[in-house]
Design an enzyme around this catalytic site. Structure first.
Site, mmCIF file in Angstrom:
data_model
loop_
_atom_site.group_PDB
_atom_site.id
_atom_site.type_symbol
_atom_site.label_atom_id
_atom_site.label_comp_id
_atom_site.label_asym_id
_atom_site.label_seq_id
_atom_site.Cartn_x
_atom_site.Cartn_y
_atom_site.Cartn_z
ATOM 1 N N ARG A 153 8.979 104.832 -1.269
ATOM 2 C CA ARG A 153 8.151 105.877 -0.680
ATOM 3 C C ARG A 153 6.825 105.937 -1.438
ATOM 4 O O ARG A 153 6.732 105.570 -2.608
ATOM 5 C CB ARG A 153 8.849 107.237 -0.751
ATOM 6 C CG ARG A 153 10.218 107.271 -0.080
ATOM 7 C CD ARG A 153 10.911 108.609 -0.327
ATOM 8 N NE ARG A 153 12.196 108.697 0.338
ATOM 9 C CZ ARG A 153 13.358 108.366 -0.234
ATOM 10 N NH1 ARG A 153 13.379 107.918 -1.489
ATOM 11 N NH2 ARG A 153 14.491 108.478 0.432
ATOM 12 N N HIS A 178 18.565 105.858 0.332
ATOM 13 C CA HIS A 178 19.087 106.810 1.309
ATOM 14 C C HIS A 178 20.406 107.397 0.817
ATOM 15 O O HIS A 178 21.276 106.655 0.348
ATOM 16 C CB HIS A 178 19.337 106.125 2.661
ATOM 17 C CG HIS A 178 18.079 105.833 3.419
ATOM 18 N ND1 HIS A 178 17.999 104.867 4.398
ATOM 19 C CD2 HIS A 178 16.838 106.378 3.339
ATOM 20 C CE1 HIS A 178 16.768 104.843 4.885
ATOM 21 N NE2 HIS A 178 16.053 105.743 4.268
ATOM 22 N N TYR A 209 17.514 101.373 11.374
ATOM 23 C CA TYR A 209 16.844 100.072 11.342
ATOM 24 C C TYR A 209 17.646 99.005 12.082
ATOM 25 O O TYR A 209 17.085 97.998 12.504
ATOM 26 C CB TYR A 209 16.576 99.651 9.898
ATOM 27 C CG TYR A 209 15.692 100.640 9.185
ATOM 28 C CD1 TYR A 209 14.357 100.790 9.549
ATOM 29 C CD2 TYR A 209 16.194 101.450 8.170
ATOM 30 C CE1 TYR A 209 13.545 101.720 8.925
ATOM 31 C CE2 TYR A 209 15.389 102.377 7.534
ATOM 32 C CZ TYR A 209 14.066 102.517 7.916
ATOM 33 O OH TYR A 209 13.267 103.446 7.298
ATOM 34 N N HIS A 231 4.664 104.853 5.012
ATOM 35 C CA HIS A 231 6.036 104.959 5.518
ATOM 36 C C HIS A 231 6.307 103.884 6.564
ATOM 37 O O HIS A 231 7.448 103.437 6.721
ATOM 38 C CB HIS A 231 6.286 106.351 6.094
ATOM 39 C CG HIS A 231 7.691 106.827 5.864
ATOM 40 N ND1 HIS A 231 8.179 107.145 4.614
ATOM 41 C CD2 HIS A 231 8.725 107.022 6.723
ATOM 42 C CE1 HIS A 231 9.435 107.512 4.710
ATOM 43 N NE2 HIS A 231 9.799 107.443 5.973
ATOM 44 N N LYS A 279 14.257 110.911 -4.265
ATOM 45 C CA LYS A 279 14.556 112.286 -3.865
ATOM 46 C C LYS A 279 15.738 112.825 -4.648
ATOM 47 O O LYS A 279 16.683 112.089 -4.946
ATOM 48 C CB LYS A 279 14.856 112.335 -2.361
ATOM 49 C CG LYS A 279 13.630 112.154 -1.476
ATOM 50 C CD LYS A 279 13.994 112.358 -0.018
ATOM 51 C CE LYS A 279 12.765 112.287 0.883
ATOM 52 N NZ LYS A 279 13.115 112.510 2.309
ATOM 53 N N ARG A 329 7.408 100.983 4.719
ATOM 54 C CA ARG A 329 8.809 101.177 4.321
ATOM 55 C C ARG A 329 9.734 100.788 5.478
ATOM 56 O O ARG A 329 10.734 100.079 5.285
ATOM 57 C CB ARG A 329 9.013 102.637 3.908
ATOM 58 C CG ARG A 329 10.437 103.048 3.540
ATOM 59 C CD ARG A 329 10.386 104.474 2.991
ATOM 60 N NE ARG A 329 11.697 105.112 2.923
ATOM 61 C CZ ARG A 329 12.531 104.998 1.898
ATOM 62 N NH1 ARG A 329 12.211 104.234 0.857
ATOM 63 N NH2 ARG A 329 13.691 105.637 1.882
#
Length: 376
Positions: free
Chosen positions: A227, A348, A357, A322, A251, A325
């Site tokens: 990110r 994730h 994806y 993004h 995150k 990404r």
């Protein structure tokens, strides 16, 4: 669950023709009325009582410290709950102890009526569940209405992805120093009273350093799929040149190690050895990427770099960090990487997030089939 819409309770206000406005159902039932803006006949937010404000403050502290969420997520959740509590106060509630499922559903219904996206409403519902669980655990709410709240599924669009040849065009395009005003090359590195020719001469090496930085930014974003916030947060010691990997803080303050390809590793090494020293100042600290003034690279500048580099490539569709990404993840899957590995690389928490994806890859496969097969 079907949302139940509650009216906003307000005093009657004369309309343009002098007739009193119709009282809301809540006002007719005897609940306290709220002031109304005469300009647009909408309720004016009143200051929340301490019985509503203090739980909100405590919830914000809990999100920031107890759950380790990013500042962006904390701001979004706190803003959502502030909206919920203001709506509750407008409906006559004086404390969180009175919060129930009907009030939350009515609040979400107003968001839907205002035209908010499904993703925003889903986030608001998640924020409401987190808040009611928080105040229930602390004894401020007898029964937690959160579990009664239906989970709204956010509409998920397939992300825009650049093709392999398009990405190659972007990375191999001729790079020129960008003098677009986004960064002042002479602001902290050249004397303001020097002649224009001398100032331009002093700025030329700095512009070349920015080219090295921007090249490393583009290569690293595509090679790793990290990110933009993770990129800007990288420090010098997060780079393991021997193992060609980087340590990323993602995150929820979760750390992961991501492999780096050879071109990206070379670009980062050139930036570190040839470019960073020309821009670094005492304000740089351990930051891997720095701006023209020497501070840690700002996310807005990183986004400008991506858009500028793609625009310089010519016919390649515009996208941001993004989008790179998404592109990296899709190309990994198309190249044979398994879904679990891609999940680890992207950081994730849920495999379901990564599965988007696979849909992108299938869409591209179908498109290629239809263009190539004579009987498609």
């Amino acid at each position: 669950d079907t949302a139940q819409t509650e009216g906003v309770h307000s005093r009657p206000v004369p309309d343009a023709g002098g007739k009193p406005a119709t009282r809301s159902p809540g006002a007719a039932a005897g609940r306290p009325a709220s002031p109304v803006s005469r300009a647009n006949n909408e309720p004016v937010a009143e200051p929340m009582p301490d019985t509503l404000r203090e739980p909100l403050v405590a919830f914000e502290r809990h999100l920031a410290a107890g759950r380790g969420l990013s500042p962006h997520t904390v701001r979004a959740y706190v803003g959502d709950i502030r909206s919920l509590l203001e709506h509750s106060h407008t409906c006559g509630l004086e404390g969180v102890a009175e919060l129930d499922i009907s009030v939350i559903r009515a609040w979400l219904a107003t968001a839907h009526a205002a035209g908010h996206s499904r993703a925003t409403i889903a986030r608001r519902a998640a924020a409401a569940r987190a808040f009611t669980a928080f105040v229930h655990e602390r004894g401020l709410l007898d029964r937690d209405p959160g579990p009664l709240l239906g989970t709204a599924k956010a509409g998920r669009r397939l992300p825009q992805v650049l093709a392999v040849d398009q990405m190659r065009t972007v990375l191999e395009a001729r790079h020129r120093p960008a003098w677009d005003g986004a960064e002042d090359l002479t602001g902290s590195h050249a004397s303001s009273d020097s002649p224009a020719a001398q100032r331009e001469s002093e700025a030329a090496p700095l512009a070349a350093a920015l080219v090295l930085r921007d090249t490393a930014v583009m290569e690293l974003l595509y090679a790793t799929g990290i990110r933009v916030s993770e990129l800007c947060g990288l420090d010098l010691d997060d780079i393991d040149a021997a193992r060609r990997s980087i340590r990323v803080l993602g995150k929820g303050s979760k750390e992961r190690v991501v492999p780096v390809g050879i071109p990206a590793a070379r670009a980062v090494d050139r930036w570190r050895t040839e470019g960073r020293g020309l821009l670094a100042t005492d304000a740089s600290g351990p930051a891997l990427f720095v701006g023209a003034r020497g501070g840690r690279l700002d996310q807005r500048i990183a986004r400008r770099v991506v858009h500028a580099r793609i625009a310089a490539a010519g016919s390649v569709p515009d996208t941001g960090p993004h989008g790179l990404r998404h592109t990296a993840a899709t190309h990994l899957l198309e190249g044979g990487a398994d879904l679990r590995s891609v999940q680890e690389i992207l950081g994730h928490a849920s495999l379901g997030t990564t599965q988007i994806y696979t849909h992108v890859s299938i869409e591209r496969l179908v498109s290629a089939y239809q263009q190539a097969h004579p009987r498609a």
